[in-house]
Design a protein around this motif. Structure first.
Motif, PDB file in Angstrom:
ATOM      1  N   GLY A 101       3.448  10.728 -10.361  1.00  0.00           N
ATOM      2  CA  GLY A 101       3.866  11.253 -11.641  1.00  0.00           C
ATOM      3  C   GLY A 101       3.673  12.746 -11.803  1.00  0.00           C
ATOM      4  N   LYS A 102       4.297  13.292 -12.846  1.00  0.00           N
ATOM      5  CA  LYS A 102       4.184  14.718 -13.152  1.00  0.00           C
ATOM      6  C   LYS A 102       2.776  15.067 -13.640  1.00  0.00           C
ATOM      7  CE  LYS A 102       9.018  15.114 -14.701  1.00  0.00           C
ATOM      8  NZ  LYS A 102       9.507  15.980 -13.618  1.00  0.00           N
ATOM      9  N   GLY A 103       2.102  14.092 -14.246  1.00  0.00           N
ATOM     10  CA  GLY A 103       0.794  14.348 -14.822  1.00  0.00           C
ATOM     11  C   GLY A 103      -0.111  13.139 -14.695  1.00  0.00           C
ATOM     12  N   PRO A 104      -1.224  13.165 -15.407  1.00  0.00           N
ATOM     13  CA  PRO A 104      -2.251  12.139 -15.218  1.00  0.00           C
ATOM     14  C   PRO A 104      -1.982  10.804 -15.916  1.00  0.00           C
ATOM     15  CG  PRO A 104      -2.973  13.741 -16.840  1.00  0.00           C
ATOM     16  CD  PRO A 104      -1.686  14.255 -16.307  1.00  0.00           C
ATOM     17  N   TYR A 105      -1.027  10.770 -16.861  1.00  0.00           N
ATOM     18  CA  TYR A 105      -0.842   9.557 -17.653  1.00  0.00           C
ATOM     19  C   TYR A 105       0.435   8.839 -17.274  1.00  0.00           C
ATOM     20  CZ  TYR A 105      -4.680  11.786 -19.958  1.00  0.00           C
ATOM     21  OH  TYR A 105      -5.885  12.387 -20.195  1.00  0.00           O
ATOM     22  N   VAL A 106       0.503   7.560 -17.643  1.00  0.00           N
ATOM     23  CA  VAL A 106       1.581   6.733 -17.119  1.00  0.00           C
ATOM     24  C   VAL A 106       2.866   6.873 -17.930  1.00  0.00           C
ATOM     25  CG1 VAL A 106      -0.037   5.058 -16.169  1.00  0.00           C
ATOM     26  CG2 VAL A 106       0.890   4.695 -18.469  1.00  0.00           C
ATOM     27  N   SER A 107       3.944   6.514 -17.297  1.00  0.00           N
ATOM     28  CA  SER A 107       5.243   6.399 -17.944  1.00  0.00           C
ATOM     29  C   SER A 107       6.015   5.301 -17.238  1.00  0.00           C
ATOM     30  CB  SER A 107       6.015   7.716 -17.868  1.00  0.00           C
ATOM     31  OG  SER A 107       7.343   7.542 -18.329  1.00  0.00           O
ATOM     32  N   ARG A 108       6.912   4.651 -17.972  1.00  0.00           N
ATOM     33  CA  ARG A 108       7.784   3.644 -17.381  1.00  0.00           C
ATOM     34  C   ARG A 108       9.123   4.241 -16.949  1.00  0.00           C
ATOM     35  NH1 ARG A 108       7.037  -2.136 -19.788  1.00  0.00           N
ATOM     36  NH2 ARG A 108       4.790  -2.203 -20.111  1.00  0.00           N
ATOM     37  N   SER A 109       9.302   5.522 -17.229  1.00  0.00           N
ATOM     38  CA  SER A 109      10.556   6.179 -16.880  1.00  0.00           C
ATOM     39  C   SER A 109      10.491   6.758 -15.485  1.00  0.00           C
ATOM     40  CB  SER A 109      10.865   7.299 -17.874  1.00  0.00           C
ATOM     41  OG  SER A 109      11.941   8.080 -17.402  1.00  0.00           O
ATOM     42  N   LYS A 110      11.503   6.471 -14.683  1.00  0.00           N
ATOM     43  CA  LYS A 110      11.502   7.023 -13.316  1.00  0.00           C
ATOM     44  C   LYS A 110      11.679   8.532 -13.348  1.00  0.00           C
ATOM     45  CE  LYS A 110      16.337   5.614 -12.557  1.00  0.00           C
ATOM     46  NZ  LYS A 110      16.477   4.717 -13.709  1.00  0.00           N
ATOM     47  N   ASN A 111      12.162   9.086 -14.459  1.00  0.00           N
ATOM     48  CA  ASN A 111      12.325  10.534 -14.559  1.00  0.00           C
ATOM     49  C   ASN A 111      10.984  11.270 -14.642  1.00  0.00           C
ATOM     50  OD1 ASN A 111      15.137  10.321 -14.559  1.00  0.00           O
ATOM     51  ND2 ASN A 111      15.169   9.960 -16.771  1.00  0.00           N
ATOM     52  N   SER A 137       0.849  -1.187   0.000  1.00  0.00           N
ATOM     53  CA  SER A 137       0.000   0.000   0.000  1.00  0.00           C
ATOM     54  C   SER A 137       0.880   1.230   0.000  1.00  0.00           C
ATOM     55  CB  SER A 137      -0.895   0.031   1.239  1.00  0.00           C
ATOM     56  OG  SER A 137      -1.716  -1.105   1.315  1.00  0.00           O
ATOM     57  N   CYS A 138       0.337   2.295  -0.533  1.00  0.00           N
ATOM     58  CA  CYS A 138       1.054   3.563  -0.523  1.00  0.00           C
ATOM     59  C   CYS A 138       0.019   4.665  -0.312  1.00  0.00           C
ATOM     60  CB  CYS A 138       1.807   3.771  -1.825  1.00  0.00           C
ATOM     61  SG  CYS A 138       2.684   5.340  -1.925  1.00  0.00           S
ATOM     62  N   ALA A 139       0.114   5.325   0.819  1.00  0.00           N
ATOM     63  CA  ALA A 139      -0.806   6.412   1.162  1.00  0.00           C
ATOM     64  C   ALA A 139      -0.182   7.739   0.801  1.00  0.00           C
ATOM     65  CB  ALA A 139      -1.123   6.363   2.647  1.00  0.00           C
ATOM     66  N   ALA A 140      -0.980   8.618   0.189  1.00  0.00           N
ATOM     67  CA  ALA A 140      -0.477   9.900  -0.271  1.00  0.00           C
ATOM     68  C   ALA A 140      -1.161  11.040   0.454  1.00  0.00           C
ATOM     69  CB  ALA A 140      -0.692  10.038  -1.774  1.00  0.00           C
ATOM     70  N   SER A 141      -0.446  12.127   0.576  1.00  0.00           N
ATOM     71  CA  SER A 141      -1.022  13.355   1.112  1.00  0.00           C
ATOM     72  C   SER A 141      -0.459  14.517   0.322  1.00  0.00           C
ATOM     73  CB  SER A 141      -0.703  13.509   2.595  1.00  0.00           C
ATOM     74  OG  SER A 141       0.695  13.583   2.784  1.00  0.00           O
ATOM     75  N   GLY A 142      -1.153  15.656   0.375  1.00  0.00           N
ATOM     76  CA  GLY A 142      -0.672  16.828  -0.336  1.00  0.00           C
ATOM     77  C   GLY A 142      -1.487  17.116  -1.587  1.00  0.00           C
ATOM     78  N   ARG A 143      -0.836  17.208  -2.722  1.00  0.00           N
ATOM     79  CA  ARG A 143      -1.450  17.504  -4.018  1.00  0.00           C
ATOM     80  C   ARG A 143      -2.638  16.598  -4.292  1.00  0.00           C
ATOM     81  NH1 ARG A 143       2.003  15.683  -9.051  1.00  0.00           N
ATOM     82  NH2 ARG A 143       0.547  15.924 -10.768  1.00  0.00           N
ATOM     83  N   SER A 144      -3.612  17.101  -5.008  1.00  0.00           N
ATOM     84  CA  SER A 144      -4.809  16.360  -5.321  1.00  0.00           C
ATOM     85  C   SER A 144      -4.503  14.968  -5.872  1.00  0.00           C
ATOM     86  CB  SER A 144      -5.633  17.137  -6.351  1.00  0.00           C
ATOM     87  OG  SER A 144      -6.765  16.392  -6.717  1.00  0.00           O
ATOM     88  N   PHE A 145      -4.851  13.942  -5.124  1.00  0.00           N
ATOM     89  CA  PHE A 145      -4.443  12.577  -5.432  1.00  0.00           C
ATOM     90  C   PHE A 145      -4.961  12.118  -6.779  1.00  0.00           C
ATOM     91  CE2 PHE A 145      -2.793   8.545  -4.283  1.00  0.00           C
ATOM     92  CZ  PHE A 145      -3.680   7.582  -4.723  1.00  0.00           C
ATOM     93  N   SER A 146      -6.159  12.513  -7.121  1.00  0.00           N
ATOM     94  CA  SER A 146      -6.770  12.016  -8.350  1.00  0.00           C
ATOM     95  C   SER A 146      -6.289  12.737  -9.599  1.00  0.00           C
ATOM     96  CB  SER A 146      -8.292  12.118  -8.248  1.00  0.00           C
ATOM     97  OG  SER A 146      -8.676  13.461  -8.046  1.00  0.00           O
ATOM     98  N   SER A 147      -5.306  13.610  -9.480  1.00  0.00           N
ATOM     99  CA  SER A 147      -4.836  14.371 -10.636  1.00  0.00           C
ATOM    100  C   SER A 147      -3.576  13.802 -11.273  1.00  0.00           C
ATOM    101  CB  SER A 147      -4.571  15.824 -10.242  1.00  0.00           C
ATOM    102  OG  SER A 147      -3.444  15.914  -9.379  1.00  0.00           O
TER     103      SER A 147
END
Length: 123
Positions: free
Chosen positions: A98-108, A20-30
């Motif tokens: 991530g930086k945005g809403p879509y996935v990437s396989r790059s850790k950058n 599990s990974c719980a998040a706080s801060g920036r809007s999680f669903s974004s």
């Protein structure tokens, strides 16, 4: 964004674990979320990722059919269900935002990282 991973442990080959990974801060669903892992002496590698809405997931080939990533936006939590574990799955597992809403396989692509949780699979 702060991410807190949990659920790791010592198991035998063939067993299951759910991280599990719980998040706080920036809007999680974004933003998209990913799981990465790093074995001793190796580079950190991509494991799985999920889009902001949970509609699309992607996996590294070696875990396809065994691992499932999911998210519960109402609970600000992402999960990694790991079944049929193998000794080669042994690593520290990290969740990442991530930086945005879509996935990437790059850790950058991932700006935010949890502290990691150790998964050890014995043969």
């Amino acid at each position: 964004v702060q991410l807190q991973a949990s659920g790791g442990g010592l198991v035998q080959a063939g067993d299951s674990l759910r991280l599990s990974c719980a998040a706080s801060g920036r809007s999680f669903s974004s933003y998209a979320l990913g799981w990465f892992r790093q074995a001793t002496g190796n580079e950190r590698e991509f494991v799985a990722a999920i889009t902001y809405d949970g509609d699309y997931t992607t996996y590294r080939d070696s875990v396809k059919g065994r691992f499932t990533i999911s998210r519960e936006n109402a609970e600000n939590t992402v999960y990694l269900q790991m079944n049929s574990l193998k000794p080669e799955d042994t690593a520290i597992y990290y969740c990442a935002g991530g930086k945005g809403p879509y996935v990437s396989r790059s850790k950058n692509y991932y700006d935010y990282w949890g502290q990691g949780t150790q998964v050890t699979v014995s043969s």
